[in-house]
Design a protein around this motif. Structure first.
Motif, PDB file in Angstrom:
ATOM      1  N   LYS A   1     112.289  39.273 -92.912  1.00 47.16           N
ATOM      2  CA  LYS A   1     113.366  39.323 -93.907  1.00 47.16           C
ATOM      3  C   LYS A   1     113.477  40.713 -94.532  1.00 47.16           C
ATOM      4  CE  LYS A   1     115.284  36.719 -97.802  1.00 47.16           C
ATOM      5  NZ  LYS A   1     116.507  36.318 -97.063  1.00 47.16           N
ATOM      6  N   GLY A   2     112.367  41.447 -94.585  1.00 47.52           N
ATOM      7  CA  GLY A   2     112.409  42.798 -95.116  1.00 47.52           C
ATOM      8  C   GLY A   2     113.275  43.730 -94.285  1.00 47.52           C
ATOM      9  N   VAL A   3     113.477  43.400 -93.008  1.00 46.04           N
ATOM     10  CA  VAL A   3     114.297  44.226 -92.114  1.00 46.04           C
ATOM     11  C   VAL A   3     115.622  43.543 -91.793  1.00 46.04           C
ATOM     12  CG1 VAL A   3     114.369  45.372 -89.857  1.00 46.04           C
ATOM     13  CG2 VAL A   3     112.219  45.260 -91.144  1.00 46.04           C
ATOM     14  N   VAL A   4     115.578  42.222 -91.631  1.00 45.37           N
ATOM     15  CA  VAL A   4     116.787  41.430 -91.361  1.00 45.37           C
ATOM     16  C   VAL A   4     116.986  40.498 -92.555  1.00 45.37           C
ATOM     17  CG1 VAL A   4     117.926  39.861 -89.745  1.00 45.37           C
ATOM     18  CG2 VAL A   4     116.296  41.548 -88.882  1.00 45.37           C
ATOM     19  N   PRO A   5     117.734  40.936 -93.564  1.00 41.91           N
ATOM     20  CA  PRO A   5     117.813  40.194 -94.835  1.00 41.91           C
ATOM     21  C   PRO A   5     118.367  38.785 -94.727  1.00 41.91           C
ATOM     22  CG  PRO A   5     118.648  42.437 -95.088  1.00 41.91           C
ATOM     23  CD  PRO A   5     118.467  42.210 -93.613  1.00 41.91           C
ATOM     24  N   THR A   6     119.102  38.487 -93.654  1.00 39.69           N
ATOM     25  CA  THR A   6     119.691  37.147 -93.538  1.00 39.69           C
ATOM     26  C   THR A   6     118.762  36.147 -92.860  1.00 39.69           C
ATOM     27  OG1 THR A   6     120.749  37.727 -91.441  1.00 39.69           O
ATOM     28  CG2 THR A   6     122.021  38.112 -93.456  1.00 39.69           C
ATOM     29  N   THR A   7     117.500  36.499 -92.701  1.00 41.34           N
ATOM     30  CA  THR A   7     116.532  35.553 -92.135  1.00 41.34           C
ATOM     31  C   THR A   7     116.427  34.324 -93.025  1.00 41.34           C
ATOM     32  OG1 THR A   7     115.263  37.381 -91.173  1.00 41.34           O
ATOM     33  CG2 THR A   7     114.135  35.256 -91.405  1.00 41.34           C
ATOM     34  N   ARG A   8     116.524  33.144 -92.410  1.00 44.36           N
ATOM     35  CA  ARG A   8     116.505  31.876 -93.162  1.00 44.36           C
ATOM     36  C   ARG A   8     115.128  31.207 -93.138  1.00 44.36           C
ATOM     37  NH1 ARG A   8     121.586  29.724 -94.237  1.00 44.36           N
ATOM     38  NH2 ARG A   8     123.009  31.456 -94.649  1.00 44.36           N
ATOM     39  N   SER A   9     114.520  31.151 -91.959  1.00 47.96           N
ATOM     40  CA  SER A   9     113.210  30.504 -91.857  1.00 47.96           C
ATOM     41  C   SER A   9     112.546  30.853 -90.532  1.00 47.96           C
ATOM     42  CB  SER A   9     113.319  28.979 -92.014  1.00 47.96           C
ATOM     43  OG  SER A   9     114.249  28.444 -91.094  1.00 47.96           O
ATOM     44  N   VAL A  10     111.232  30.621 -90.497  1.00 48.25           N
ATOM     45  CA  VAL A  10     110.412  30.915 -89.316  1.00 48.25           C
ATOM     46  C   VAL A  10     109.513  29.713 -89.077  1.00 48.25           C
ATOM     47  CG1 VAL A  10     108.644  32.425 -88.339  1.00 48.25           C
ATOM     48  CG2 VAL A  10     110.438  33.402 -89.797  1.00 48.25           C
ATOM     49  N   HIS A  11     109.367  29.323 -87.816  1.00 48.62           N
ATOM     50  CA  HIS A  11     108.522  28.173 -87.496  1.00 48.62           C
ATOM     51  C   HIS A  11     107.715  28.433 -86.227  1.00 48.62           C
ATOM     52  CE1 HIS A  11     106.990  24.202 -87.178  1.00 48.62           C
ATOM     53  NE2 HIS A  11     107.807  23.780 -86.239  1.00 48.62           N
ATOM     54  N   LEU A  12     106.411  28.097 -86.302  1.00 48.32           N
ATOM     55  CA  LEU A  12     105.533  28.104 -85.135  1.00 48.32           C
ATOM     56  C   LEU A  12     105.211  26.647 -84.826  1.00 48.32           C
ATOM     57  CD1 LEU A  12     105.216  31.012 -86.426  1.00 48.32           C
ATOM     58  CD2 LEU A  12     103.005  31.088 -85.289  1.00 48.32           C
ATOM     59  N   PRO A  13     105.842  26.065 -83.798  1.00 47.44           N
ATOM     60  CA  PRO A  13     105.800  24.611 -83.607  1.00 47.44           C
ATOM     61  C   PRO A  13     104.483  24.088 -83.040  1.00 47.44           C
ATOM     62  CG  PRO A  13     107.010  25.635 -81.819  1.00 47.44           C
ATOM     63  CD  PRO A  13     106.687  26.739 -82.797  1.00 47.44           C
ATOM     64  N   LEU A  14     104.258  22.797 -83.269  1.00 50.80           N
ATOM     65  CA  LEU A  14     103.089  22.123 -82.691  1.00 50.80           C
ATOM     66  C   LEU A  14     103.070  22.223 -81.179  1.00 50.80           C
ATOM     67  CD1 LEU A  14     102.869  18.821 -84.784  1.00 50.80           C
ATOM     68  CD2 LEU A  14     101.184  20.661 -84.731  1.00 50.80           C
ATOM     69  N   SER A  15     104.243  22.211 -80.562  1.00 48.80           N
ATOM     70  CA  SER A  15     104.315  22.241 -79.095  1.00 48.80           C
ATOM     71  C   SER A  15     103.726  23.514 -78.513  1.00 48.80           C
ATOM     72  CB  SER A  15     105.778  22.103 -78.643  1.00 48.80           C
ATOM     73  OG  SER A  15     106.555  23.180 -79.143  1.00 48.80           O
ATOM     74  N   SER A  16     103.572  24.550 -79.348  1.00 48.04           N
ATOM     75  CA  SER A  16     102.972  25.805 -78.870  1.00 48.04           C
ATOM     76  C   SER A  16     101.656  26.061 -79.587  1.00 48.04           C
ATOM     77  CB  SER A  16     103.925  26.976 -79.114  1.00 48.04           C
ATOM     78  OG  SER A  16     104.025  27.271 -80.496  1.00 48.04           O
TER      79      SER A  16
END
Length: 466
Positions: A329-344
């Motif tokens: 978000k510090g570089v791309v201000p429109t970042t909404r969310s980040v997820h590292l899923p269980l499947s990985s």
């Protein structure tokens, strides 16, 4: 009262009683019995926190210690650990973590007399690790293992760094240690180049927010004790160690602290060990810890992590999601969310949602994720209309918004993770970016939807009533 493991257990019993299971019958953790029970529960799609009240120790004798495992196997329980409203429909854990991570709460030093972890002190020859209910997790593990947070202190900067690291039981005062080439490894190298032992402590049991804080992905040089305080929401209480005094401070409210030294320029066989990807980390020649002291509460609760299962994946994912969100978000201000899923396994795949305004932002966001966290192999960037926590939506975006020859990039010869079983090299691997966002510079097919005005007007409950 300062936060500790007992505080959390009490809160869990009150607010999520169905997610706590107590086993009263005798269990031998060193002979796979504890993990067999957990595996049976998992086979039934059940993931409670389990307290084993009647354990056998490594020697096969009755242990005086109860044990706890699977604390982190649900995001709801992690939210409880961070004092969030667990009744909320959505638990923005990574966003809460990201907000807390921006601050630093300096630790507080207390006296030995005030510190619960100093209720029992064993020094040098008084130490016998076989007295504890150490777990042997999976079939090929050659011995019982501790797999909790270990801390070292940088000899130059004076900062503390924590990391989850497996340590293999090798004797009454001896542990084998595996370190991937990250921050603890860097610090240990400094001592070894000076032919000096590396002071190291292993924290066996603390409030869950302590462990969530210890897995932050902060830049090298940040003090993890202060960062842990920010995640806990209070100053971490510290006390001088038995081995090094106030030259190495230890968490005062832990259940147990093992103090030791990594022997310089000495290696022994360690492993194999059932690791976080759900596969065995191979047998290698690795470091050795000589244990100097053990301190603990009189009725210490011996905490373990169910490695290679949901507990490890969720525990590893949440701190990385929060840290990566802040960096991206510090570089791309429109970042909404980040997820590292269980499947990985909570590490290898990263889904990033952005409200893209300029073509190219999606790959910029992905490159930051890859640069910040060497665990991450494959990054999928989606638009803000896609919920990265709902994998079916991410797969839909990949199916309808990606052309492989245009939207997929592969980066070769990048530092990866030594425990990734797919790597052809011990450390070097390939990374992949999938841009599953719509282009800004040209028209693109819109998602179907029912008009918002009608959705807002129609009440499902009204039409279901008889």
């Amino acid at each position: 009262m300062p936060l500790d493991l007992r505080d959390y257990i009490s809160k869990l019993e009150t607010e999520l009683p169905d997610q706590l299971l107590r086993i009263k019958k005798e269990v031998n953790p060193a002979e796979f019995e504890a993990t067999a029970i957990l595996q049976h529960l998992e086979n039934n799609d059940q993931y409670p926190t389990v307290i084993f009240e009647n354990n056998v120790n490594v020697n096969g004798d009755k242990s005086e210690f109860s044990s706890i495992i699977n604390v982190f196997a649900s995001r709801e329980r992690c939210a409880l650990a961070m004092n969030m409203d667990v009744s909320a429909k959505d638990l923005p854990l990574s966003l809460e973590y990201a907000a807390r991570e921006k601050t630093m709460i300096e630790p507080t030093v207390i006296s030995r007399e005030e510190a619960p972890v100093k209720q029992t002190v064993k020094i040098e020859d008084e130490v016998d690790l076989s007295e504890y209910p150490i777990i042997r997790f999976h079939e090929m593990d050659p011995a019982p293992y501790l797999d909790v947070t270990a801390f070292v202190k940088d000899p130059d900067g004076g900062f503390y760094n924590g990391a989850f690291q497996r340590t293999m039981y090798k004797g009454k005062r001896k542990l084998g240690l595996h370190m991937s080439p990250r921050h603890n490894w860097q610090i240990a190298r400094k001592y070894e180049e000076r032919n000096e032992p590396t002071p190291i402590i292993i924290v066996v049991g603390h409030h869950p927010s302590f462990y969530l804080g210890s897995l932050n992905v902060s830049p090298f040089g940040n003090d993890d004790y202060a960062k842990i305080g920010s995640i806990m929401g209070e100053s971490l209480r510290l006390v001088p160690s038995e081995t090094w005094g106030d030259q190495f401070m230890v968490p005062a409210d832990a259940e147990m602290i093992i103090e030791g030294e990594i022997v310089p320029n000495h290696r022994e066989v360690e492993g194999p060990f059932g690791e976080f990807p759900g596969t065995y980390g191979p047998q290698r020649v690795r470091w050795v810890i000589n244990v100097r002291a053990v301190t603990h509460r009189k009725d210490a609760i011996f905490q373990s992590i169910f490695t290679g299962h949901r507990e490890t994946w969720i525990l590893g994912a949440i701190p990385k999601e929060g840290t990566l969100f802040n960096r991206i978000k510090g570089v791309v201000p429109t970042t909404r969310s980040v997820h590292l899923p269980l499947s990985s396994v909570g590490r290898f795949h990263c889904y990033i949602s952005i409200d893209k305004k300029v073509d190219g932002e999606s790959k910029q966001a992905a490159l930051i994720a890859l640069g910040e966290c060497d665990f991450v192999k494959h990054v999928v960037v989606v638009d803000s209309d896609i919920d990265p926590f709902k994998e079916e939506q991410v797969m839909w975006a990949m199916a309808t918004r990606v052309q492989a020859d245009h939207d997929v990039d592969i980066i070769k010869n990048v530092k990866g993770n030594t425990l990734d079983p797919s790597q052809l090299d011990d450390i070097m691997g390939a990374k992949m970016i999938i841009d599953a966002t719509k282009p800004v510079s040209r028209l693109f097919s819109q998602r179907i939807k029912v008009p918002d005005s009608v959705m807002n007007r129609i009440s499902l409950q009204h039409f279901l009533e008889e």
